[in-house]
Design a protein around this motif. Sequence first.
Motif, PDB file in Angstrom:
ATOM      1  N   GLU A 170      -4.994 -10.606   2.694  1.00  0.00           N
ATOM      2  CA  GLU A 170      -4.434 -11.093   1.429  1.00  0.00           C
ATOM      3  C   GLU A 170      -3.009 -10.600   1.220  1.00  0.00           C
ATOM      4  OE1 GLU A 170      -5.389 -11.023  -3.399  1.00  0.00           O
ATOM      5  OE2 GLU A 170      -6.867 -10.275  -1.959  1.00  0.00           O
ATOM      6  N   ALA A 171      -2.760  -9.334   1.556  1.00  0.00           N
ATOM      7  CA  ALA A 171      -1.461  -8.730   1.256  1.00  0.00           C
ATOM      8  C   ALA A 171      -0.335  -9.329   2.087  1.00  0.00           C
ATOM      9  CB  ALA A 171      -1.530  -7.222   1.484  1.00  0.00           C
ATOM     10  N   SER A 172      -0.638  -9.794   3.293  1.00  0.00           N
ATOM     11  CA  SER A 172       0.416 -10.308   4.177  1.00  0.00           C
ATOM     12  C   SER A 172       1.098 -11.549   3.611  1.00  0.00           C
ATOM     13  CB  SER A 172      -0.161 -10.612   5.562  1.00  0.00           C
ATOM     14  OG  SER A 172      -1.185 -11.589   5.474  1.00  0.00           O
ATOM     15  N   ALA A 173       0.470 -12.185   2.638  1.00  0.00           N
ATOM     16  CA  ALA A 173       1.097 -13.350   2.001  1.00  0.00           C
ATOM     17  C   ALA A 173       2.389 -12.965   1.286  1.00  0.00           C
ATOM     18  CB  ALA A 173       0.125 -13.993   1.017  1.00  0.00           C
ATOM     19  N   TYR A 174       2.567 -11.670   1.011  1.00  0.00           N
ATOM     20  CA  TYR A 174       3.750 -11.209   0.278  1.00  0.00           C
ATOM     21  C   TYR A 174       4.824 -10.637   1.201  1.00  0.00           C
ATOM     22  CZ  TYR A 174       0.940 -11.854  -3.889  1.00  0.00           C
ATOM     23  OH  TYR A 174       0.172 -12.407  -4.884  1.00  0.00           O
ATOM     24  N   GLU A 175       4.636 -10.768   2.517  1.00  0.00           N
ATOM     25  CA  GLU A 175       5.677 -10.291   3.435  1.00  0.00           C
ATOM     26  C   GLU A 175       6.970 -11.077   3.217  1.00  0.00           C
ATOM     27  OE1 GLU A 175       4.950  -9.419   7.562  1.00  0.00           O
ATOM     28  OE2 GLU A 175       2.767  -9.401   7.212  1.00  0.00           O
ATOM     29  N   GLY A 176       8.072 -10.364   3.376  1.00  0.00           N
ATOM     30  CA  GLY A 176       9.377 -10.958   3.100  1.00  0.00           C
ATOM     31  C   GLY A 176       9.947 -10.338   1.842  1.00  0.00           C
ATOM     32  N   ILE A 214       9.169  -6.542   1.824  1.00  0.00           N
ATOM     33  CA  ILE A 214       7.804  -6.208   2.226  1.00  0.00           C
ATOM     34  C   ILE A 214       7.634  -6.529   3.708  1.00  0.00           C
ATOM     35  CG2 ILE A 214       5.359  -6.530   1.745  1.00  0.00           C
ATOM     36  CD1 ILE A 214       6.999  -5.497  -0.641  1.00  0.00           C
ATOM     37  N   SER A 215       7.369  -5.514   4.492  1.00  0.00           N
ATOM     38  CA  SER A 215       7.141  -5.697   5.927  1.00  0.00           C
ATOM     39  C   SER A 215       5.681  -5.403   6.251  1.00  0.00           C
ATOM     40  CB  SER A 215       8.035  -4.751   6.731  1.00  0.00           C
ATOM     41  OG  SER A 215       7.668  -3.395   6.485  1.00  0.00           O
ATOM     42  N   GLY A 216       5.256  -5.865   7.418  1.00  0.00           N
ATOM     43  CA  GLY A 216       3.903  -5.554   7.859  1.00  0.00           C
ATOM     44  C   GLY A 216       3.688  -4.061   7.998  1.00  0.00           C
ATOM     45  N   GLU A 217       4.711  -3.366   8.466  1.00  0.00           N
ATOM     46  CA  GLU A 217       4.620  -1.910   8.618  1.00  0.00           C
ATOM     47  C   GLU A 217       4.423  -1.230   7.267  1.00  0.00           C
ATOM     48  OE1 GLU A 217       7.337   1.805  10.361  1.00  0.00           O
ATOM     49  OE2 GLU A 217       8.038  -0.272  10.507  1.00  0.00           O
ATOM     50  N   LEU A 218       5.139  -1.715   6.245  1.00  0.00           N
ATOM     51  CA  LEU A 218       4.997  -1.141   4.906  1.00  0.00           C
ATOM     52  C   LEU A 218       3.584  -1.374   4.368  1.00  0.00           C
ATOM     53  CD1 LEU A 218       6.174   0.184   2.353  1.00  0.00           C
ATOM     54  CD2 LEU A 218       6.903  -2.105   1.622  1.00  0.00           C
ATOM     55  N   LEU A 219       3.041  -2.555   4.589  1.00  0.00           N
ATOM     56  CA  LEU A 219       1.695  -2.858   4.097  1.00  0.00           C
ATOM     57  C   LEU A 219       0.653  -1.947   4.736  1.00  0.00           C
ATOM     58  CD1 LEU A 219       1.796  -6.764   4.017  1.00  0.00           C
ATOM     59  CD2 LEU A 219       1.921  -5.194   2.079  1.00  0.00           C
ATOM     60  N   VAL A 220       0.801  -1.687   6.023  1.00  0.00           N
ATOM     61  CA  VAL A 220      -0.133  -0.780   6.701  1.00  0.00           C
ATOM     62  C   VAL A 220      -0.012   0.629   6.125  1.00  0.00           C
ATOM     63  CG1 VAL A 220      -0.685   0.340   8.901  1.00  0.00           C
ATOM     64  CG2 VAL A 220      -0.224  -2.123   8.827  1.00  0.00           C
ATOM     65  N   LYS A 221       1.218   1.068   5.881  1.00  0.00           N
ATOM     66  CA  LYS A 221       1.433   2.396   5.312  1.00  0.00           C
ATOM     67  C   LYS A 221       0.794   2.513   3.929  1.00  0.00           C
ATOM     68  CE  LYS A 221       5.091   5.605   3.895  1.00  0.00           C
ATOM     69  NZ  LYS A 221       6.562   5.800   3.759  1.00  0.00           N
ATOM     70  N   ILE A 222       0.979   1.496   3.093  1.00  0.00           N
ATOM     71  CA  ILE A 222       0.391   1.515   1.750  1.00  0.00           C
ATOM     72  C   ILE A 222      -1.134   1.512   1.836  1.00  0.00           C
ATOM     73  CG2 ILE A 222       0.111   0.161  -0.366  1.00  0.00           C
ATOM     74  CD1 ILE A 222       3.039  -0.715  -0.036  1.00  0.00           C
ATOM     75  N   ALA A 223      -1.673   0.712   2.745  1.00  0.00           N
ATOM     76  CA  ALA A 223      -3.128   0.653   2.902  1.00  0.00           C
ATOM     77  C   ALA A 223      -3.684   2.010   3.318  1.00  0.00           C
ATOM     78  CB  ALA A 223      -3.499  -0.411   3.930  1.00  0.00           C
ATOM     79  N   ARG A 224      -3.037   2.650   4.283  1.00  0.00           N
ATOM     80  CA  ARG A 224      -3.535   3.947   4.756  1.00  0.00           C
ATOM     81  C   ARG A 224      -3.359   5.037   3.699  1.00  0.00           C
ATOM     82  NH1 ARG A 224      -5.406   3.279   9.589  1.00  0.00           N
ATOM     83  NH2 ARG A 224      -4.477   1.821  11.097  1.00  0.00           N
ATOM     84  N   SER A 225      -2.451   4.829   2.781  1.00  0.00           N
ATOM     85  CA  SER A 225      -2.254   5.808   1.706  1.00  0.00           C
ATOM     86  C   SER A 225      -3.276   5.638   0.586  1.00  0.00           C
ATOM     87  CB  SER A 225      -0.839   5.681   1.131  1.00  0.00           C
ATOM     88  OG  SER A 225       0.138   6.037   2.086  1.00  0.00           O
ATOM     89  N   TYR A 226      -3.551   4.387   0.183  1.00  0.00           N
ATOM     90  CA  TYR A 226      -4.260   4.175  -1.084  1.00  0.00           C
ATOM     91  C   TYR A 226      -5.597   3.442  -0.986  1.00  0.00           C
ATOM     92  CZ  TYR A 226       0.187   5.639  -3.043  1.00  0.00           C
ATOM     93  OH  TYR A 226       1.307   6.358  -3.350  1.00  0.00           O
ATOM     94  N   LEU A 227      -5.873   2.790   0.124  1.00  0.00           N
ATOM     95  CA  LEU A 227      -7.093   1.988   0.185  1.00  0.00           C
ATOM     96  C   LEU A 227      -8.346   2.858   0.101  1.00  0.00           C
ATOM     97  CD1 LEU A 227      -7.892  -0.958   0.340  1.00  0.00           C
ATOM     98  CD2 LEU A 227      -7.967  -0.767   2.830  1.00  0.00           C
ATOM     99  N   GLY A 228      -8.321   4.011   0.736  1.00  0.00           N
ATOM    100  CA  GLY A 228      -9.473   4.909   0.658  1.00  0.00           C
ATOM    101  C   GLY A 228      -9.713   5.408  -0.752  1.00  0.00           C
ATOM    102  N   ALA A 229      -8.632   5.622  -1.499  1.00  0.00           N
ATOM    103  CA  ALA A 229      -8.768   6.078  -2.885  1.00  0.00           C
ATOM    104  C   ALA A 229      -9.382   4.992  -3.757  1.00  0.00           C
ATOM    105  CB  ALA A 229      -7.399   6.491  -3.433  1.00  0.00           C
ATOM    106  N   VAL A 230      -8.950   3.751  -3.562  1.00  0.00           N
ATOM    107  CA  VAL A 230      -9.514   2.654  -4.348  1.00  0.00           C
ATOM    108  C   VAL A 230     -10.973   2.412  -3.961  1.00  0.00           C
ATOM    109  CG1 VAL A 230      -9.306   0.213  -4.923  1.00  0.00           C
ATOM    110  CG2 VAL A 230      -7.253   1.611  -4.691  1.00  0.00           C
ATOM    111  N   ARG A 231     -11.294   2.574  -2.695  1.00  0.00           N
ATOM    112  CA  ARG A 231     -12.698   2.474  -2.259  1.00  0.00           C
ATOM    113  C   ARG A 231     -13.558   3.496  -2.999  1.00  0.00           C
ATOM    114  NH1 ARG A 231     -12.867   4.010   3.636  1.00  0.00           N
ATOM    115  NH2 ARG A 231     -12.604   6.060   2.681  1.00  0.00           N
ATOM    116  N   GLU A 232     -13.042   4.708  -3.163  1.00  0.00           N
ATOM    117  CA  GLU A 232     -13.782   5.737  -3.899  1.00  0.00           C
ATOM    118  C   GLU A 232     -13.894   5.377  -5.375  1.00  0.00           C
ATOM    119  OE1 GLU A 232     -15.936   9.314  -4.453  1.00  0.00           O
ATOM    120  OE2 GLU A 232     -15.421   8.114  -2.679  1.00  0.00           O
TER     121      GLU A 232
END
Length: 243
Positions: free
Chosen positions: A118-124, A137-155
């Motif tokens: 879903e997030a890759s739709a916002y690249e550019g 917004i780059s693919g690299e940035l999206l991966v970094k954000i996911a690895r930072s916050y996705l686990g927290a939102v899962r919790e």
Amino acid sequence: MKLEKYSFGIGDRFGQQGLAQLEALIKAKEEGIEIVPVWNKSNREHQIIHSSPEDTFLEANNAVLALQWEDSYYVDADHINLKTVDPFLDHANFFTLDVADYIGSEITEQELQDFLKEASAYEGELLIPGIAQPFTISGELLVKIARSYLGAVREASAIYKYIADCKGAEGFIAEVSMDEVEAAQTPVELFFILMMIKQYDIPAQTIAPKFTGRFNKGVDYVGDESLFRKEFEEDLLVIDFAV
């Protein structure tokens, strides 16, 4: 249960100010400003002064009855997690899901790919109305954000589902909190955190991000006021755009 547009967190640490706090909101209402009270107190604060969630619940109810307050009011289980939530379940209708400790926690490859789908739709270039400069917004940035916050939102999702199973989904307000950390979240990070919250089906009605500077209890803000103002206003614009 739906939180009103304007609410005010009134943390009465020693359980002695409920009447005075509510009187202040009554005066605001007399001036045409309708604000609902949220009495908030965390497990840590209860431990420090040897109080209980029931004490906060009773104080709020007593103030409401004494001053004949007829509008909504809330009692917040502040900064709770799965280890500390149980004592609050019968005495709160607002739960602040504190997942700051889970920022940076591991995620699976499948969780990462589900987010990126879903997030890759916002690249550019991402242009938020009201913010002068677009965000790149780059693919690299999206991966970094996911690895930072996705686990927290899962919790946060796990905490929310536990409370909903106990109280029913309509029986409380949910807030997601990531503010007790050192580094402030950027507006771009907040945008994708909100996307994660949606992906995990958390009906959060409010969010507590970290801002630059320090908000110590009982003293003035410590930090760059102009930078805080910019961060705060941009976060509001991001939320308006996202929802």
